[in-house]
Design a protein around this motif. Structure first.
Motif, mmCIF file in Angstrom:
data_model
loop_
_atom_site.group_PDB
_atom_site.id
_atom_site.type_symbol
_atom_site.label_atom_id
_atom_site.label_comp_id
_atom_site.label_asym_id
_atom_site.label_seq_id
_atom_site.Cartn_x
_atom_site.Cartn_y
_atom_site.Cartn_z
ATOM 1 N N PHE A 1 0.846 -1.188 0.000
ATOM 2 C CA PHE A 1 0.000 0.000 0.000
ATOM 3 C C PHE A 1 0.885 1.244 0.000
ATOM 4 O O PHE A 1 1.962 1.252 0.605
ATOM 5 C CB PHE A 1 -0.936 0.015 1.215
ATOM 6 C CG PHE A 1 -0.245 -0.091 2.551
ATOM 7 C CD1 PHE A 1 0.047 1.043 3.301
ATOM 8 C CD2 PHE A 1 0.120 -1.338 3.059
ATOM 9 C CE1 PHE A 1 0.685 0.952 4.524
ATOM 10 C CE2 PHE A 1 0.767 -1.442 4.288
ATOM 11 C CZ PHE A 1 1.045 -0.291 5.025
ATOM 12 N N GLU A 2 0.465 2.257 -0.702
ATOM 13 C CA GLU A 2 1.237 3.494 -0.757
ATOM 14 C C GLU A 2 0.946 4.333 0.478
ATOM 15 O O GLU A 2 -0.209 4.493 0.884
ATOM 16 C CB GLU A 2 0.907 4.262 -2.034
ATOM 17 C CG GLU A 2 1.392 3.532 -3.275
ATOM 18 C CD GLU A 2 1.546 4.446 -4.474
ATOM 19 O OE1 GLU A 2 1.523 5.670 -4.298
ATOM 20 O OE2 GLU A 2 1.693 3.906 -5.580
ATOM 21 N N GLY A 3 2.005 4.858 1.065
ATOM 22 C CA GLY A 3 1.810 5.650 2.270
ATOM 23 C C GLY A 3 3.100 6.230 2.800
ATOM 24 O O GLY A 3 4.159 6.159 2.160
ATOM 25 N N ASP A 4 2.990 6.809 3.999
ATOM 26 C CA ASP A 4 4.107 7.447 4.672
ATOM 27 C C ASP A 4 4.414 6.704 5.967
ATOM 28 O O ASP A 4 3.528 6.048 6.555
ATOM 29 C CB ASP A 4 3.787 8.906 5.005
ATOM 30 C CG ASP A 4 3.508 9.764 3.772
ATOM 31 O OD1 ASP A 4 3.707 9.253 2.640
ATOM 32 O OD2 ASP A 4 3.094 10.925 3.953
ATOM 33 N N LEU A 5 5.653 6.836 6.417
ATOM 34 C CA LEU A 5 6.068 6.189 7.665
ATOM 35 C C LEU A 5 6.981 7.135 8.420
ATOM 36 O O LEU A 5 7.914 7.707 7.857
ATOM 37 C CB LEU A 5 6.780 4.874 7.362
ATOM 38 C CG LEU A 5 7.222 4.032 8.567
ATOM 39 C CD1 LEU A 5 7.114 2.540 8.263
ATOM 40 C CD2 LEU A 5 8.663 4.367 8.985
ATOM 41 N N ILE B 1 1.444 11.720 6.094
ATOM 42 C CA ILE B 1 1.897 12.320 7.356
ATOM 43 C C ILE B 1 2.550 13.654 7.018
ATOM 44 O O ILE B 1 3.433 13.720 6.152
ATOM 45 C CB ILE B 1 2.902 11.399 8.085
ATOM 46 C CG1 ILE B 1 2.277 10.031 8.390
ATOM 47 C CG2 ILE B 1 3.402 12.062 9.368
ATOM 48 C CD1 ILE B 1 3.253 9.007 8.936
ATOM 49 N N SER B 2 2.135 14.688 7.676
ATOM 50 C CA SER B 2 2.670 16.024 7.398
ATOM 51 C C SER B 2 4.053 16.181 8.019
ATOM 52 O O SER B 2 4.283 15.814 9.175
ATOM 53 C CB SER B 2 1.744 17.100 7.962
ATOM 54 O OG SER B 2 0.481 17.042 7.327
ATOM 55 N N ALA B 3 4.961 16.740 7.224
ATOM 56 C CA ALA B 3 6.313 16.986 7.717
ATOM 57 C C ALA B 3 6.331 18.178 8.660
ATOM 58 O O ALA B 3 5.566 19.134 8.503
ATOM 59 C CB ALA B 3 7.253 17.227 6.552
ATOM 60 N N LYS B 4 7.206 18.123 9.648
ATOM 61 C CA LYS B 4 7.435 19.236 10.567
ATOM 62 C C LYS B 4 8.885 19.703 10.410
ATOM 63 O O LYS B 4 9.724 18.983 9.852
ATOM 64 C CB LYS B 4 7.132 18.798 12.002
ATOM 65 C CG LYS B 4 5.660 18.465 12.207
ATOM 66 C CD LYS B 4 5.348 18.085 13.643
ATOM 67 C CE LYS B 4 3.846 17.766 13.797
ATOM 68 N NZ LYS B 4 3.523 17.353 15.186
#
Length: 445
Positions: free
Chosen positions: A18-22, A36-39
């Motif tokens: 699945f495509e996503g962020d970690l 997921i938003s970068a800080k």
């Protein structure tokens, strides 16, 4: 707190992509989400088009330290391992001296704690007469017990039926075995020595280390495990005949008897002795095309549970000796994952299945704590692979201390771009960092 955000990855875990962020926080996987938003304090890696897989767990390596460090050591081979996407390894006891007492075993852990780039565990070694030491082994922080039922590099042959019976009956440790019948191998060797002396053509290696030698030993050890209730794991299955001895009728978690296949038995056949010679001399031997096909079938239908390397380097000078003096074994940890991805490109196996056999299943079989999966709260042992970034194996990009590879000259379509061990980015842009991020593996038992 150190945070690394991997964006737009094809995350591979438990049979799904699945495509996503970690998000990695310190040593652990903190969050997995569609986005997921970068800080400002995040290091961001854009993984677009790349697979993100759990780091491979290699359940059988020989890193040669202590005692054989002219050909390999824990630092050099663990560097090669993380460059190859292997983030955890289980090393074998046939070093010098053999790891057959608790004191000698612990000395290896102390070396790794200072020098290992990858996570580590070391097998306790069994002999005909060290049962008392075996029973002192802590199952919480030692992977298991290794028995050589056929002689290989080192002198750790367990050939006493009484000793085997006592070991299998007495220990609750996972027992991993090198399974070849020593009497059969010796008899075959003497026949060929009568014809050729020491300079036996290596093409006869699979006739010396024969199908029957493997099958006879594996039948015997499986029967012993069934009679005693021991937890048995059979290393490097190499024959079509042997795979019929294993089952896929029950879930892996319920199996008392499991099996491993190695990269070289899935890649090479006896036809390759003509060009590769002693470089592909392993114990057990690389055998026929029919055997290789049967190993692939058993891997895919779950009679075989794990893919490993049996990484076992020797110097080229050692390998270039005559047959009876040339040692068996070869280096593989840097090229194992990409070799399996080559099989993916050839349509032999899915990426999900590669992850199952090289990460999930070893974690389950050895009950490794919080590793082998991409899950929140698990250690961030992770690998990014670009499936469309070809490269060629050359002397100058080989990281093994021995300086050679049986894959030299091979073109691979996939390339490992990043490796994380316990949240540390230890490999990027073809360079291994100086960080020794490896930790001692722990086991849920």
């Amino acid at each position: 707190m150190k945070r690394i955000l991997i964006k737009n990855a094809k995350i591979v875990n438990e049979g799904k992509i699945f495509e996503g962020d970690l998000l990695i926080e310190n040593q652990f996987i903190a969050e997995i989400a569609d986005s997921i938003s970068a800080k400002p304090d995040y290091k961001v890696i854009d993984a677009e088009g790349n697979f993100l897989i759990p780091g491979a767990i290699d359940d059988q390596v020989h890193f040669r330290e202590p005692g054989l460090t002219h050909k390999a050591d824990i630092a050099s081979e663990s560097r090669a391992a993380v460059a190859g996407g292997i983030t955890s390894y289980i090393e074998q006891p046939n070093t010098v001296p053999n790891a057959i007492t608790q004191e000698l075993l612990e000395q290896k852990y102390q070396i790794a704690a200072q020098t290992s780039h990858a996570n580590y565990s070391f097998m306790m070694g069994g002999t005909n007469d060290n049962l008392e030491e075996i029973l002192k082994t802590n199952p919480r922080n030692v992977a298991g017990l290794k028995l050589f039922l056929g002689s290989s590099t080192g002198d750790m042959l367990v050939d006493s039926s009484d000793a085997l019976e006592k070991i299998f009956s007495s220990t609750k440790l996972l027992i991993a075995v090198h399974s070849e019948d020593e009497v059969t191998v010796k008899s075959n060797l003497e026949k060929f020595k009568a014809d050729y002396g020491d300079d036996i053509p290596v093409k006869f290696h699979p006739e010396i280390r024969s199908v029957e030698a493997c099958y006879k030993s594996t039948v015997k050890v499986i029967d012993l495990a069934k009679r005693t209730g021991a937890r048995l794991h059979v290393f490097h299955i190499s024959t079509a005949k042997e795979v019929e001895l294993f089952t896929n009728k029950i879930p892996l978690e319920e199996k008392q008897i499991t099996a491993e296949v190695c990269i070289h038995h899935l890649w090479f056949t006896d036809a390759d002795y003509e060009t590769k010679g002693n470089l592909i001399k392993w114990n057990p031997a690389v055998k026929s095309e029919n055997d290789r096909a049967a190993l692939w079938a058993a891997l895919l239908d779950n009679r075989i549970d794990v893919v490993a390397t049996d990484h076992a380097p020797h110097t080229l000078a050692e390998k270039n000796q005559v047959y009876t003096k040339a040692p068996s074994g070869g280096p593989l940890v840097q090229h194992a994952v990409v070799a399996m991805f080559e099989a993916y490109h050839q349509g032999k196996i899915t990426v999900e299945k590669i992850v199952e056999k090289m990460a999930h299943s070893p974690a389950k079989i050895f009950k490794i704590e919080n590793r082998g999966f991409i899950k929140e709260g698990f250690y961030a042992d992770l690998v990014l692979i670009n499936p469309a970034m070809p490269w060629n194996v050359k002397k100058e990009n080989i990281l093994y201390k021995c300086g050679w590879s049986p894959f030299e000259g091979t073109n691979f379509k996939s390339r490992i771009t990043h490796t994380f061990v316990n949240g540390e980015l230890v490999y990027q842009n073809s360079k291994v960092s100086d960080t020794k991020a490896g930790m001692r593996l722990l086991f849920n038992r």
